[in-house]
Design a protein around this motif. Structure first.
Motif, short mmCIF file in Angstrom:
data_model
loop_
_atom_site.label_atom_id
_atom_site.label_comp_id
_atom_site.label_asym_id
_atom_site.label_seq_id
_atom_site.Cartn_x
_atom_site.Cartn_y
_atom_site.Cartn_z
N LYS A 139 0.84 -1.21 0.00
CA LYS A 139 0.00 0.00 0.00
C LYS A 139 0.87 1.25 0.00
O LYS A 139 0.55 2.25 -0.65
N GLU A 140 2.00 1.19 0.70
CA GLU A 140 2.88 2.35 0.81
C GLU A 140 3.50 2.73 -0.54
O GLU A 140 3.77 3.91 -0.80
N SER A 141 3.72 1.76 -1.40
CA SER A 141 4.36 2.03 -2.70
C SER A 141 3.37 2.09 -3.85
O SER A 141 3.74 2.38 -4.99
N ALA A 142 2.10 1.83 -3.56
CA ALA A 142 1.12 1.63 -4.63
C ALA A 142 0.95 2.86 -5.53
O ALA A 142 0.84 2.73 -6.75
N LEU A 143 0.91 4.05 -4.96
CA LEU A 143 0.64 5.23 -5.77
C LEU A 143 1.78 5.53 -6.75
O LEU A 143 1.56 6.22 -7.76
N ALA A 144 2.97 5.01 -6.48
CA ALA A 144 4.07 5.17 -7.43
C ALA A 144 3.84 4.39 -8.71
O ALA A 144 4.53 4.58 -9.71
N HIS A 145 2.84 3.50 -8.72
CA HIS A 145 2.51 2.70 -9.89
C HIS A 145 1.47 3.39 -10.78
O HIS A 145 1.14 2.86 -11.85
N VAL A 146 0.94 4.54 -10.36
CA VAL A 146 -0.13 5.22 -11.09
C VAL A 146 0.46 6.19 -12.10
O VAL A 146 1.25 7.08 -11.75
N ALA A 147 0.07 6.03 -13.38
CA ALA A 147 0.46 6.99 -14.40
C ALA A 147 -0.45 8.21 -14.38
O ALA A 147 0.00 9.34 -14.54
N GLY A 148 -1.75 7.97 -14.19
CA GLY A 148 -2.68 9.08 -14.21
C GLY A 148 -4.11 8.63 -13.99
O GLY A 148 -4.38 7.45 -13.71
N TYR A 149 -5.00 9.59 -14.15
CA TYR A 149 -6.42 9.38 -13.86
C TYR A 149 -7.26 9.91 -15.02
O TYR A 149 -6.88 10.87 -15.70
N ALA A 150 -8.41 9.28 -15.21
CA ALA A 150 -9.37 9.73 -16.22
C ALA A 150 -10.78 9.55 -15.65
O ALA A 150 -10.95 9.08 -14.52
N LEU A 151 -11.77 9.94 -16.41
CA LEU A 151 -13.16 9.79 -16.00
C LEU A 151 -13.77 8.57 -16.66
O LEU A 151 -13.35 8.16 -17.75
N PHE A 152 -14.78 8.02 -15.99
CA PHE A 152 -15.44 6.82 -16.51
C PHE A 152 -16.92 6.90 -16.17
O PHE A 152 -17.30 7.32 -15.08
N ASN A 153 -17.76 6.49 -17.10
CA ASN A 153 -19.19 6.30 -16.85
C ASN A 153 -19.47 4.82 -17.09
O ASN A 153 -19.49 4.36 -18.23
N ASP A 154 -19.68 4.11 -15.99
CA ASP A 154 -19.85 2.66 -16.04
C ASP A 154 -21.31 2.35 -16.37
O ASP A 154 -22.08 1.87 -15.53
N GLY A 155 -21.70 2.64 -17.62
CA GLY A 155 -23.08 2.41 -18.04
C GLY A 155 -23.49 0.96 -17.82
O GLY A 155 -22.80 0.04 -18.27
N SER A 156 -24.60 0.78 -17.12
CA SER A 156 -24.99 -0.55 -16.64
C SER A 156 -26.40 -0.90 -17.12
O SER A 156 -27.34 -0.13 -16.88
N VAL A 157 -26.53 -2.04 -17.78
CA VAL A 157 -27.84 -2.52 -18.20
C VAL A 157 -28.37 -3.38 -17.05
O VAL A 157 -28.02 -4.54 -16.91
N ARG A 158 -29.21 -2.76 -16.22
CA ARG A 158 -29.52 -3.35 -14.91
C ARG A 158 -30.22 -4.70 -15.01
O ARG A 158 -29.91 -5.61 -14.22
N GLU A 159 -31.17 -4.86 -15.93
CA GLU A 159 -31.86 -6.16 -15.98
C GLU A 159 -30.88 -7.30 -16.22
O GLU A 159 -31.03 -8.38 -15.66
N TYR A 160 -29.87 -7.04 -17.04
CA TYR A 160 -28.88 -8.08 -17.34
C TYR A 160 -27.85 -8.18 -16.21
O TYR A 160 -27.34 -9.27 -15.94
N GLN A 161 -27.56 -7.09 -15.55
CA GLN A 161 -26.63 -7.15 -14.42
C GLN A 161 -27.16 -8.10 -13.35
O GLN A 161 -26.39 -8.84 -12.73
N PHE A 162 -28.48 -8.06 -13.14
CA PHE A 162 -29.06 -8.84 -12.04
C PHE A 162 -29.74 -10.13 -12.48
O PHE A 162 -30.45 -10.75 -11.72
N LYS A 163 -29.49 -10.55 -13.71
CA LYS A 163 -30.00 -11.86 -14.14
C LYS A 163 -29.33 -13.00 -13.37
O LYS A 163 -29.92 -14.07 -13.20
N THR A 164 -28.09 -12.78 -12.95
CA THR A 164 -27.33 -13.79 -12.20
C THR A 164 -26.60 -13.08 -11.07
O THR A 164 -26.50 -11.85 -11.05
N PRO A 165 -26.06 -13.83 -10.11
CA PRO A 165 -25.26 -13.19 -9.05
C PRO A 165 -24.00 -12.50 -9.57
O PRO A 165 -23.46 -11.62 -8.90
#
Length: 282
Positions: A139-165
């Motif tokens: 955990k102490e060294s983890a942020l040294a592994h990050v190149a950068g950050y971006a935005l994401f919209n995790d569009g989710s089709v809910r009926e299919y998301q919950f068809k199974t566990p």
């Protein structure tokens, strides 16, 4: 620095955003640069003579179009866990996205044409892009592994998301994972992207709003815990979780329809904007 991928003359091109302009770096992808172990800021600074073009009107591409892995984190804000009627896990809830689901800034997010696909939902998130990988990363060294950050919209089709566990199908329809527009290098942001306001707007109305300090598992913890099991690689993307306010949890439910505009904004990173479109036959 702010790296952008876009299409020019039918070819994928990499550039650095400089105010209202983009300085062209060439046609090597971020995936390739990161895999070669290139330091992104040094690479851009060595190429100061590139042509500059207006950023407005560019046809953006996802910052990385074929990341080695896209690892998503569910239930990483306690208020979202509560609205989803789950007990808060004490271990990150992980699932994968595939690269064929990715779309760019200003590219249509696709509402699939399967007969019961009413529930195309929004999830504004921060994507963490790794500059170097490894196994058993502390955990102490983890942020040294990050190149950068971006935005994401995790569009989710809910009926299919919950068809199974398992949530995989509902999280991987083509054209539902909006990613971009900029890859903002880690030195431009607070460590671990902490203390930033994340908001999602649907047709101009704020539907999600939270501070990244509210993440149950912060970025360093996610990298360390994931690497206990999985070898992480340069170019991997970790989509770090969404706060409360999703359409599925509302009464009545609120889903995205053709013509709607969904925007994800995080201070110091920018805004990711997509118009919703129905899938066409074919």
């Amino acid at each position: 620095m702010r790296f952008v991928s876009f299409e020019r003359d039918g070819k994928a091109t990499l550039g650095v955003r400089e105010g209202a302009q983009v300085r062209i770096l060439g046609d090597e992808t971020l995936e390739s640069l990161l895999a070669r172990g290139v330091h992104l800021n040094d690479y851009a600074q060595e190429r100061t003579s590139g042509e500059k073009i207006a950023a407005q009107g560019l046809k953006f591409l996802p910052p990385l179009r074929r990341p080695p892995k896209i690892i998503c984190v569910g239930l990483n804000f306690a208020d979202h866990t509560s609205e989803s009627n789950y007990a808060q896990p004490d271990y990150p809830t992980l699932f994968f996205r595939v690269h064929t689901s990715l779309i760019a800034h200003e590219e249509p997010m696709i509402r699939p044409r399967v007969t019961d696909s009413e529930g195309l939902d929004f999830e504004g998130e921060i994507a963490v892009v790794l500059g170097k990988g490894g196994r058993h990363i502390t955990k102490e060294s983890a942020l040294a592994h990050v190149a950068g950050y971006a935005l994401f919209n995790d569009g989710s089709v809910r009926e299919y998301q919950f068809k199974t566990p398992q949530w995989t199908v509902g999280k991987n329809f083509d054209g539902t994972g909006a990613f971009g527009p900029d890859l903002v290098t880690a030195d431009e942001l607070p460590a671990g992207a902490k203390g930033l306001l994340l908001e999602t707007r649907l047709n101009g109305e704020v539907v999600q709003s939270a501070n990244t300090d509210s993440m149950v598992f912060d970025v360093a913890t996610l990298i360390s815990v994931i690497s206990e099991a999985i070898t992480l690689e340069a170019g991997d993307v970790i989509v770090s979780g969404t706060p409360s306010g999703i359409g599925w949890a509302r009464n009545p439910k609120v889903f995205m329809r053709a013509g709607d505009v969904c925007e994800v904004s995080v201070e110091k990173i920018g805004t990711l904007r997509n118009v919703i479109a129905d899938e066409t036959a074919g």
